[in-house]
Enzyme design. Sequence first.
Site, PDB file in Angstrom:
ATOM      1  N   PHE A  59       0.750  -1.157   0.065  1.00  0.00           N
ATOM      2  CA  PHE A  59       0.094  -0.009   0.285  1.00  0.00           C
ATOM      3  C   PHE A  59       0.728   1.177   0.106  1.00  0.00           C
ATOM      4  CE2 PHE A  59      -2.023   2.879   3.267  1.00  0.00           C
ATOM      5  CZ  PHE A  59      -2.883   3.578   2.556  1.00  0.00           C
ATOM      6  N   TYR A  87       3.915  -6.285  17.605  1.00  0.00           N
ATOM      7  CA  TYR A  87       4.410  -5.524  16.303  1.00  0.00           C
ATOM      8  C   TYR A  87       5.230  -4.130  16.824  1.00  0.00           C
ATOM      9  CZ  TYR A  87       3.157  -2.100  12.685  1.00  0.00           C
ATOM     10  OH  TYR A  87       3.426  -1.019  11.605  1.00  0.00           O
ATOM     11  N   LYS A 147       8.790  -2.870  16.034  1.00  0.00           N
ATOM     12  CA  LYS A 147       9.289  -1.489  15.324  1.00  0.00           C
ATOM     13  C   LYS A 147      10.373  -0.718  16.129  1.00  0.00           C
ATOM     14  CE  LYS A 147       6.603  -1.192  11.660  1.00  0.00           C
ATOM     15  NZ  LYS A 147       7.227  -1.537  10.517  1.00  0.00           N
TER      16      LYS A 147
HETATM   17  P1  NAD Z   1       1.407  -3.489   2.952  1.00  0.00           P
HETATM   18  O1  NAD Z   1       0.975  -4.835   3.832  1.00  0.00           O
HETATM   19  O2  NAD Z   1       0.405  -2.938   2.357  1.00  0.00           O
HETATM   20  O3  NAD Z   1       2.939  -3.445   2.741  1.00  0.00           O
HETATM   21  C1  NAD Z   1       3.983  -4.299   3.286  1.00  0.00           C
HETATM   22  C2  NAD Z   1       4.600  -4.732   1.956  1.00  0.00           C
HETATM   23  O4  NAD Z   1       5.703  -5.539   2.431  1.00  0.00           O
HETATM   24  C3  NAD Z   1       3.594  -5.843   1.108  1.00  0.00           C
HETATM   25  O5  NAD Z   1       3.810  -5.547  -0.181  1.00  0.00           O
HETATM   26  C4  NAD Z   1       3.962  -7.230   1.510  1.00  0.00           C
HETATM   27  O6  NAD Z   1       3.971  -8.228   0.383  1.00  0.00           O
HETATM   28  C5  NAD Z   1       5.775  -7.105   1.991  1.00  0.00           C
HETATM   29  N1  NAD Z   1       6.006  -7.881   2.620  1.00  0.00           N
HETATM   30  C6  NAD Z   1       5.870  -8.259   3.928  1.00  0.00           C
HETATM   31  N2  NAD Z   1       6.679  -9.313   4.321  1.00  0.00           N
HETATM   32  C7  NAD Z   1       7.796  -9.273   3.538  1.00  0.00           C
HETATM   33  C8  NAD Z   1       9.048 -10.122   3.420  1.00  0.00           C
HETATM   34  N3  NAD Z   1       9.018 -10.996   4.537  1.00  0.00           N
HETATM   35  N4  NAD Z   1       9.757 -10.029   2.485  1.00  0.00           N
HETATM   36  C9  NAD Z   1       9.399  -9.383   1.423  1.00  0.00           C
HETATM   37  N5  NAD Z   1       8.275  -8.423   1.383  1.00  0.00           N
HETATM   38  C10 NAD Z   1       7.539  -8.519   2.557  1.00  0.00           C
HETATM   39  O7  NAD Z   1       1.394  -2.432   4.426  1.00  0.00           O
HETATM   40  P2  NAD Z   1       1.925  -0.810   4.393  1.00  0.00           P
HETATM   41  O8  NAD Z   1       0.525  -0.310   5.181  1.00  0.00           O
HETATM   42  O9  NAD Z   1       1.927  -0.360   3.247  1.00  0.00           O
HETATM   43  O10 NAD Z   1       2.862  -0.804   5.404  1.00  0.00           O
HETATM   44  C11 NAD Z   1       4.056  -0.455   5.128  1.00  0.00           C
HETATM   45  C12 NAD Z   1       5.006  -0.161   6.242  1.00  0.00           C
HETATM   46  O11 NAD Z   1       4.603   0.860   7.140  1.00  0.00           O
HETATM   47  C13 NAD Z   1       5.067  -1.386   7.186  1.00  0.00           C
HETATM   48  O12 NAD Z   1       6.363  -1.543   7.600  1.00  0.00           O
HETATM   49  C14 NAD Z   1       4.132  -1.153   8.328  1.00  0.00           C
HETATM   50  O13 NAD Z   1       4.353  -1.600   9.399  1.00  0.00           O
HETATM   51  C15 NAD Z   1       4.459   0.794   8.399  1.00  0.00           C
HETATM   52  N6  NAD Z   1       3.221   1.205   8.923  1.00  0.00           N
HETATM   53  C16 NAD Z   1       2.206   1.038   8.274  1.00  0.00           C
HETATM   54  C17 NAD Z   1       1.067   2.055   8.846  1.00  0.00           C
HETATM   55  C18 NAD Z   1      -0.136   2.124   8.456  1.00  0.00           C
HETATM   56  O14 NAD Z   1      -1.192   2.761   8.920  1.00  0.00           O
HETATM   57  N7  NAD Z   1      -0.533   1.352   7.100  1.00  0.00           N
HETATM   58  C19 NAD Z   1       1.418   2.743  10.143  1.00  0.00           C
HETATM   59  C20 NAD Z   1       2.450   2.612  10.649  1.00  0.00           C
HETATM   60  C21 NAD Z   1       3.483   1.843  10.029  1.00  0.00           C
END
Ligand code: NAD
Length: 316
Positions: free
Chosen positions: A11, A146, A150
Site C-alpha cells: 500500500f 508489532y 518496530k
Molecule cells: P502493506 O502490507 O501494504 O505493505 C507491506 C509490503 O511488504 C507488502 O507488499 C508485503 O507483500 C511486503 N512484505 C511483507 N513481508 C515481507 C517479507 N518478509 N519479504 C518481502 N516482502 C514482504 O502495508 P503498508 O500499510 O503499506 O505498510 C508499510 C510499512 O509501513 C510497514 O512496515 C508497516 O508496518 C508500516 N506502517 C504502516 C502503517 C499504516 O497505517 N498503514 C502505520 C505505521 C507503520
Amino acid sequence: MRALVTGGAGFIGSHLIDRLVARGDEVVVIDNLSSGHASFIQGHLDSGKAVMVEGDICTPTDVSKAMAMDIDCVFHLAANPDIRLGTRITDTDLKQGTVATYNILEAMRVNGVKNIAFASSSVVYGEDAPLPTPESHGPCMPISLYGASKQAGEGLISSWVGTFGLQAWIFRFANIIGARGTHGVIFDFIHKLKKDPSRLEVLGNGLQEKSYMEVGDCVDGILHVMEQANEPLNLYNLGSHDTASVRRIAEIVVDVTGCHDAVIEYTGGDRGWAGDIPRARLGIEKMLKSGFDVTMNSDEAIRHTAACLLSEIGLE
Ligand code: NAD
C-alpha cells in the site's frame, strides 16, 4: 538516484514508488507479495522505471541480490502489517520485523549502502504517553508485538548509524489510509458492509480515537523530510493535526457506501483487541517545522479513503 524499496508492492510502498519514479529515480523493489500486489506498480515495471526482485527479506540471499544492484538509498517498508496477528502468532513480528531489519542493515554494510528510511509507527510510544506525543517522549514502552519489533528495528538502525556510519531517517507513522489500502478499519468496514449491508460490527466501544493521515501526504512527507533533515539519525513523527473516533469512521463509511439502514453494533470494551492502543495522537511540530504540512485532516482523509476503497472493492 537508485532506491531499493522493501515492500514496494504494498500500500504505502506503491505510492512511494509513484513519487520516486515521478522525480526521476530508478527503483528496485523487493517484495514477497504476501500482502502486496504487483499490479499496484505494474505500470512502473512495464516502463522499466522499476524492477522487481520477488523475494523474502527474511532470506539473506534474496536481500543480498537486491542490495547488490548499485543502491543509493533503502526505503525499508516490508513488514507484517497486521498488529492483531501477534495475539495469535508470537514470532511473526520478531522474524519479519526485527530479524528482517537486521538482514537489510547487514546487507547494506556488506554492499556499502549508506542511507536508509524506515517505516516505524506511533505504536512504539505505548499507551501511557502524553498526547499529542512528541518524538522526545521516552521511555517508549510498546504494548504489541508489532510495536516491539518496530522499536527493535529503530534500535538496530541507530546502532548501524553509530557503528557503521549509516545515515537514517526513522518515521513514526500515524494510521495511514488511502487508495489501494489492503487492511485497516475502513477496509474492514467496507468488506463487512459488502457481506451484510444491514449491520456493521465495530470492535470495541467505538470511542477509540486516533490520528489518520492520507497516504499521498505520508509519502510526500517522507521525501520532504529526507531533503530537509541531514543529521546522521533523523527521527520524525508523520501524522495529521487531529483525531477521529472509530464511531465517526463507521458513520462516514455508512454514509459513503450509502448503506444508511445499517445498524452499527459495538462489541464493547475500550479497545479493538489486546495490544490495541485506544487513544493515539502524534505531535507533529517537528514535521511542521521542516516546512511540511498535510493536505487533509483525519475526517477528510477518511472520507476520501472510503470513496477510493468503495470504488476499488465495490459493494456488489
Ligand atoms: P502493506 O502490507 O501494504 O505493505 C507491506 C509490503 O511488504 C507488502 O507488499 C508485503 O507483500 C511486503 N512484505 C511483507 N513481508 C515481507 C517479507 N518478509 N519479504 C518481502 N516482502 C514482504 O502495508 P503498508 O500499510 O503499506 O505498510 C508499510 C510499512 O509501513 C510497514 O512496515 C508497516 O508496518 C508500516 N506502517 C504502516 C502503517 C499504516 O497505517 N498503514 C502505520 C505505521 C507503520
